[in-house]
Structures are given as structure tokens and as C-alpha cells.
Design a protein around this motif. Structure first.
Motif, PDB file in Angstrom:
ATOM      1  N   ARG A  14       0.846  -1.198   0.000  1.00 44.00           N
ATOM      2  CA  ARG A  14       0.000   0.000   0.000  1.00 44.00           C
ATOM      3  C   ARG A  14       0.876   1.241   0.000  1.00 44.00           C
ATOM      4  NH1 ARG A  14      -4.029   1.321   4.857  1.00 44.00           N
ATOM      5  NH2 ARG A  14      -2.021   1.398   5.863  1.00 44.00           N
ATOM      6  N   LEU A  15       0.487   2.207  -0.819  1.00 44.51           N
ATOM      7  CA  LEU A  15       1.151   3.499  -0.863  1.00 44.51           C
ATOM      8  C   LEU A  15       0.170   4.558  -0.387  1.00 44.51           C
ATOM      9  CD1 LEU A  15       1.964   1.955  -3.860  1.00 44.51           C
ATOM     10  CD2 LEU A  15       3.695   3.702  -3.581  1.00 44.51           C
ATOM     11  N   THR A  16       0.656   5.548   0.350  1.00 44.87           N
ATOM     12  CA  THR A  16      -0.198   6.614   0.871  1.00 44.87           C
ATOM     13  C   THR A  16       0.290   7.965   0.362  1.00 44.87           C
ATOM     14  OG1 THR A  16      -0.652   5.332   2.867  1.00 44.87           O
ATOM     15  CG2 THR A  16      -1.098   7.697   2.968  1.00 44.87           C
ATOM     16  N   CYS A  17      -0.573   8.653  -0.384  1.00 41.99           N
ATOM     17  CA  CYS A  17      -0.275   9.989  -0.898  1.00 41.99           C
ATOM     18  C   CYS A  17      -0.871  11.019   0.056  1.00 41.99           C
ATOM     19  CB  CYS A  17      -0.880  10.189  -2.282  1.00 41.99           C
ATOM     20  SG  CYS A  17      -0.243   9.092  -3.545  1.00 41.99           S
ATOM     21  N   THR A  18      -0.051  11.980   0.488  1.00 46.77           N
ATOM     22  CA  THR A  18      -0.541  13.032   1.383  1.00 46.77           C
ATOM     23  C   THR A  18      -0.472  14.409   0.738  1.00 46.77           C
ATOM     24  OG1 THR A  18       1.646  13.195   2.393  1.00 46.77           O
ATOM     25  CG2 THR A  18       0.031  11.760   3.486  1.00 46.77           C
ATOM     26  N   GLN A  51      -8.448   4.109  -2.299  1.00 44.22           N
ATOM     27  CA  GLN A  51      -9.278   4.373  -1.130  1.00 44.22           C
ATOM     28  C   GLN A  51      -8.897   5.714  -0.523  1.00 44.22           C
ATOM     29  OE1 GLN A  51      -8.179   0.521   0.743  1.00 44.22           O
ATOM     30  NE2 GLN A  51     -10.388   0.247   0.983  1.00 44.22           N
ATOM     31  N   THR A  53      -8.749   8.316   3.120  1.00 44.37           N
ATOM     32  CA  THR A  53      -7.898   8.356   4.297  1.00 44.37           C
ATOM     33  C   THR A  53      -8.018   7.079   5.119  1.00 44.37           C
ATOM     34  OG1 THR A  53      -8.137  10.752   4.334  1.00 44.37           O
ATOM     35  CG2 THR A  53      -7.336   9.708   6.352  1.00 44.37           C
ATOM     36  N   THR A  54      -9.230   6.593   5.295  1.00 42.58           N
ATOM     37  CA  THR A  54      -9.464   5.304   5.941  1.00 42.58           C
ATOM     38  C   THR A  54     -10.137   4.396   4.918  1.00 42.58           C
ATOM     39  OG1 THR A  54     -11.686   5.841   6.735  1.00 42.58           O
ATOM     40  CG2 THR A  54      -9.830   6.469   8.165  1.00 42.58           C
ATOM     41  N   SER A  62     -11.424  12.619   0.275  1.00 43.14           N
ATOM     42  CA  SER A  62      -9.983  12.684   0.528  1.00 43.14           C
ATOM     43  C   SER A  62      -9.238  13.474  -0.538  1.00 43.14           C
ATOM     44  CB  SER A  62      -9.396  11.272   0.588  1.00 43.14           C
ATOM     45  OG  SER A  62      -9.899  10.586   1.699  1.00 43.14           O
ATOM     46  N   SER A 143      -5.649  11.840   3.142  1.00 47.92           N
ATOM     47  CA  SER A 143      -4.670  11.097   2.361  1.00 47.92           C
ATOM     48  C   SER A 143      -5.402  10.179   1.392  1.00 47.92           C
ATOM     49  CB  SER A 143      -3.739  10.294   3.272  1.00 47.92           C
ATOM     50  OG  SER A 143      -4.472   9.368   4.037  1.00 47.92           O
ATOM     51  N   ASN A 145      -4.998   6.393  -0.358  1.00 53.28           N
ATOM     52  CA  ASN A 145      -4.296   5.120  -0.262  1.00 53.28           C
ATOM     53  C   ASN A 145      -4.509   4.312  -1.532  1.00 53.28           C
ATOM     54  OD1 ASN A 145      -3.192   4.841   2.621  1.00 53.28           O
ATOM     55  ND2 ASN A 145      -5.238   5.681   2.905  1.00 53.28           N
ATOM     56  N   THR A 147      -3.664   0.556  -2.927  1.00 54.43           N
ATOM     57  CA  THR A 147      -3.169  -0.782  -2.648  1.00 54.43           C
ATOM     58  C   THR A 147      -2.916  -1.485  -3.976  1.00 54.43           C
ATOM     59  OG1 THR A 147      -4.396  -0.874  -0.575  1.00 54.43           O
ATOM     60  CG2 THR A 147      -3.648  -2.982  -1.496  1.00 54.43           C
TER      61      THR A 147
END
Length: 174
Positions: A14-18, A51, A53-54, A62, A143, A145, A147
Motif C-alpha cells: 500500500r502506498l499513501t499519498c498526502t 481508497q 484516508t481510511t 480525501s 490522504s 491510499n 493498494t
């Protein structure tokens, strides 16, 4: 060309972009690729799941009103940049386009790299897969996400086939 050595398995990251900057991650294939035994990883499918933030946050909440999210996986390190589709190292690419003003959402998955293989897999002989994701905008305090799920198996290659793939992979580094 390749003979299947294992049952199908999944590799997930999983990568998270902020913010609007690209993010990167890797999937280690060192346990599966073996030069001495001419073992490679045969990628059957790649899925991208977008997806918020959650896991239950609506994606548009998001990202804000208008946004594009890009995700790519390659078998060579491209320095954390999104590549054109003609890059030989590109294994898979996906994007999600959000136009919340008009209520339009569009997902596009592209799996370009069977390249005529009889068994419909992408053979990888490198010891890493490189993931890059970028969101053109992320709402404040939120954020995005992404996956990446890779469906694969270990395959054994003939010596000539192993060399051809290794040479092609090296040539793709240019």
C-alpha cells in the motif's frame, strides 16, 4: 518457455499519498527469483485499489473536487516518477479520475505487458518490483491510499529464455 513451480500467490503493498508529490515503495522478490535455478516471478494480474484516508472514507472526500490518481509498478527503478506506457520496465499502470463537480468517476487499469507470451504472464527476473503513486491533489488533513495486489507464481525458465529476459530487462534500463 516457462514451467510453473508454485501455486498462485499474492503480493500486496500500500502506498499513501498526502500531497501532490510521488510516493514510492518496493516489493521484494529476492525469495522467489533465483539466477542459479533460472527461477522468475510470473505475474498473472495486477490490481490497483484506490481508497480514501481510511478504508471507509469516500475517495472524493480525501481528494477534493477534481483529481487524478496515478499508480504504476515496474521491474526497474525509475526514480519515483510516473512513466509513459511505452516503458519496457512497466509491469502495470492504473489511474483514477475524479470529477466530483459533475459526479463523474473513472478508473482505468492497464496491464500492457504480456507481449505475446503463450501463457499470458509477465516474467520478472529482477529482485524488486518498484511502485510509484501520485495524486494531483489531496484535501487538507486527508490522504489517498493505493493498494497494489500482484497475483503471481514462481516459474522455471530454460537457460536461453532466462538470458533473453535478463537482456531485455537490462536494455529497458536505457
Amino acid at each position: 518457455m516457462a514451467s510453473k513451480k508454485t501455486s498462485t500467490f499474492y503480493l500486496t503493498e500500500r502506498l499513501t499519498c498526502t500531497d501532490g508529490n510521488p510516493v514510492t515503495a518496493t516489493i521484494d522478490l529476492g525469495a522467489y527469483v533465483d539466477v542459479a535455478d533460472r527461477q522468475s516471478v510470473a505475474i498473472e494480474e495486477v490490481d490497483f485499489i484506490f481508497q480514501g484516508t481510511t478504508a471507509s472514507t469516500e475517495l472524493a472526500a480525501s481528494t477534493g473536487a477534481n483529481n487524478t490518481i496515478f499508480a504504476q509498478i515496474s521491474d526497474l527503478n525509475r526514480g519515483g516518477t510516473i512513466q509513459f506506457a511505452d516503458d519496457r520496465a512497466l509491469v502495470a499502470s492504473g489511474s483514477c479520475h475524479i470529477n466530483d463537480n459533475n459526479g463523474q468517476y473513472n478508473n482505468a487499469d492497464m496491464y500492457p505487458d504480456v507481449f505475446g507470451a503463450r501463457d499470458g504472464v509477465r516474467l520478472v527476473v529482477n529482485d524488486q518490483l518498484y511502485l510509484t503513486a501520485q495524486s494531483t491533489g489531496v484535501a487538507s488533513g486527508q490522504s489517498v491510499n493505493i493498494t497494489v495486489r500482484v497475483k503471481a507464481h514462481v516459474a522455471s525458465l530454460k537457460s536461453a529464455d532466462w538470458m533473453a529476459i535478463a537482456i531485455q530487462s537490462t536494455a529497458a534500463d536505457n
